[in-house]
Scaffold this active site. Sequence first.
Site, PDB file in Angstrom:
ATOM      1  N   ASP A 131      46.652   3.414  37.543  1.00  0.00           N
ATOM      2  CA  ASP A 131      47.728   4.356  37.526  1.00  0.00           C
ATOM      3  C   ASP A 131      49.067   3.589  37.099  1.00  0.00           C
ATOM      4  OD1 ASP A 131      49.248   6.667  37.041  1.00  0.00           O
ATOM      5  OD2 ASP A 131      48.435   7.860  38.410  1.00  0.00           O
TER       6      ASP A 131
HETATM    7  C1  BGC Z   1      50.765   9.503  36.377  1.00  0.00           C
HETATM    8  C2  BGC Z   1      49.480   9.354  35.332  1.00  0.00           C
HETATM    9  C3  BGC Z   1      50.259   9.042  34.069  1.00  0.00           C
HETATM   10  C4  BGC Z   1      51.189   7.797  34.393  1.00  0.00           C
HETATM   11  C5  BGC Z   1      51.559   7.287  33.001  1.00  0.00           C
HETATM   12  C6  BGC Z   1      51.740   8.510  36.324  1.00  0.00           C
HETATM   13  O1  BGC Z   1      52.749   8.639  36.964  1.00  0.00           O
HETATM   14  O2  BGC Z   1      50.250   9.717  37.829  1.00  0.00           O
HETATM   15  O3  BGC Z   1      49.002  10.609  35.212  1.00  0.00           O
HETATM   16  O4  BGC Z   1      49.397   8.824  33.152  1.00  0.00           O
HETATM   17  O5  BGC Z   1      52.092   7.983  35.140  1.00  0.00           O
HETATM   18  O6  BGC Z   1      52.579   7.953  32.405  1.00  0.00           O
END
Ligand code: BGC
Length: 722
Positions: free
Chosen positions: A236
Amino acid sequence: MRKVNEALIDDLLSQLTLEEKIGMIHGQGLFQTAGVPRLGIPPMKMSDGPMGVRNEFALDSWINVGTTDDYVSYLPSTSALASTWNRELAYRTGAVLGAEARGRGKDVILAPGINIKRSPLCGRNFEYMSEDPRLVEEMVVPLIKGIQEYDVAACVKHFAANNQETDRLEVDTYLDERSLREIYFPGFKASIDKGESYTIMGAYNRLYGEYCSQSRFLLTKVLREEWNYDGAVISDWGAVKDTKEAAESGLDIEMSVTSNFDNYYMANPLLKAVKKGKIDEEHIDKKIRNILRTMLRLKMIGEERKERASGTYNDPLHREIILECAEESIILLKNEDNRLPLKKSEISTIGVIGQNAERVHSNGGGSAEIKALYEISPLLGLKMQLGGNATVRYARGYYVPEAKKKELNWQSNSLDNQNINKKEKSLPKTIKSRQEELLQEAVALAKEVEDVIIFAGLDHEYDVEGKDRSDMDLPYGQDRLIQEVLKVNPNAIVVIVGGSPVEMDSWSKDAKAIVWTYYAGMEGGTALAKVLLGKVNPSGKIAESFPKKLMDSPAHKLGEFGKHGKVTYNEGIFVGYRYYDSYNIELEFPFGHGLSYTTFEYKDLAVTIDESDEDDIKVEVKATIKNTGDIPGAEIVQLYVADMKSSLPRPVQELKGFTKLYLYPNEEETFTITLNKESFGFYDEKEHGFVVEPGEFEIRLAASSRDIRLRKTIKVDKKYSY
Ligand code: BGC
């Protein structure tokens, strides 16, 4: 998983320098890695998310590129899709997302989110499917297949036990292994084994002290060694915390929210560590193999490059599928005196109350936000479907304080981990009086017109990434509004738009008709209007339980939720209906509940069991469903299995299968659901595996977990394990 030409991977790997390899395993842009042009290896381009392809950002800052070429189709949220219980529609909806992602030139779409809905308060529940692992497995597999049809990788997220937003970057989750294996893992395992998801995203939180996105337990032991996963694991954004841990775990690509790309843990710090001999280059080679394998599967490299699907976005056909999905996702929770559907020909004036009638939601929610080509609000949908002969009178009904101006680049600050959703306890006087004014205006309207629809619910101030709700109340004084309107117009229909359960106890008995819609995409308002006016017969069922009050929820009553630091899931396997049904807790609406404008009869249940195979059982469950009403409709039939006696505590019943049947009046259909040992076992920590104990099991066919229509007992003679 699809086999690829491993010889080509060996060949490319042998030609890559250490620096080039390092470039491929971390972000060299907020949503992409570095390519190696001299070898024809392109960067891996990624984008959020589950409700459509997110707007285009600059490569190295959270600035919306701002051109008009990134408007896209807005898909129903994953929670809406799950409430259709329609696997084939999940496939087609996935194919829309895949086509749009590829159409926008992406290689990986950061979706779907499938974490278990453990508490009604989790801010990201709207992005997730269900409280039930079986339903998740069944819906996620076709969804992923649909996405990947367009040579775009799905990225199933967030692995694992990522069930709260509070302290999301640090919270340390503790739960017993059985719950992990029975409740929190199956959706991910199915995504890999059956869905063949080319990529998977690690979570932010910790599990047993280890950060999930660099966890040896999750990523190396479980994912790579037990599940033999050979696709790409992506962190993540900002979830990696240590160079050595990350490099030596099953993680392949480190992504983050900052633009100091060379300083990422798996960038220069890793390069230095390898050069000093502190980390073995072999770890990096493994990652490169997984990445190149993924690129081959996506036809980004290799001989099939010219055959790669090109996709397309904003295709009119996409909107048809989106509408169909929205229509099937809407849930009729209550319909006393057949209050619904409204008869269009009999409506001369209709009162519409509540701001959710005219609000749009596509641009909120966190990383799931998108720039929708358009979004039909409920009010617009209603007017479009009613036509010009009826007068629609609208009253806002409640006051929504001006949302704090959304920071355009909120995500760059998202590693601050400060976000807690606190409801304003006392409202300033001016707001209170404005609220009262709007309420009185709505009540006056409700008195004057016969047909009234209240559009209440939540919005992405509440259903949002990075924050959990603080309670299950409807915000903005909506409970009082609904109560007051129902007092003067007991026939008023209540529609709730939201992404997670709300308390309805103070008015649900008084409302004759209650309709629920999740954020249902660009055609959500059309679908809703069609259901209200009877042009579509509702057929959605809730994929989660709606408790009466928060403290009934097992995560809150028995376990811990929303704390900073360590959070323990004391409720174990008793999540959702597994708890409510086992302990007879009164619910607002049970898991799997949803009504239709027609009625169905369940009959002729026959169950056969065959234990002739040494290693597996075969149980065939056959029954007939008849549409006994006078309009066409669809019924979601649920199959629960109850273990009558077991050596370890088990829920009174568990969902093990379902089917959705579309029937004309008087039509009947016989269906068969086949079960195997996996429908009867539980995880035994002592045996390090699942076991089926001999004994009696009851097979139940039901319209919801609390509405069992047919049952039959079978006897299993042998013990099985898996
Ligand atoms: C989220 C993810 C997301 C990623 C990219 C994170 O804050 O938890 O689900 O895909 O950001 O934007």
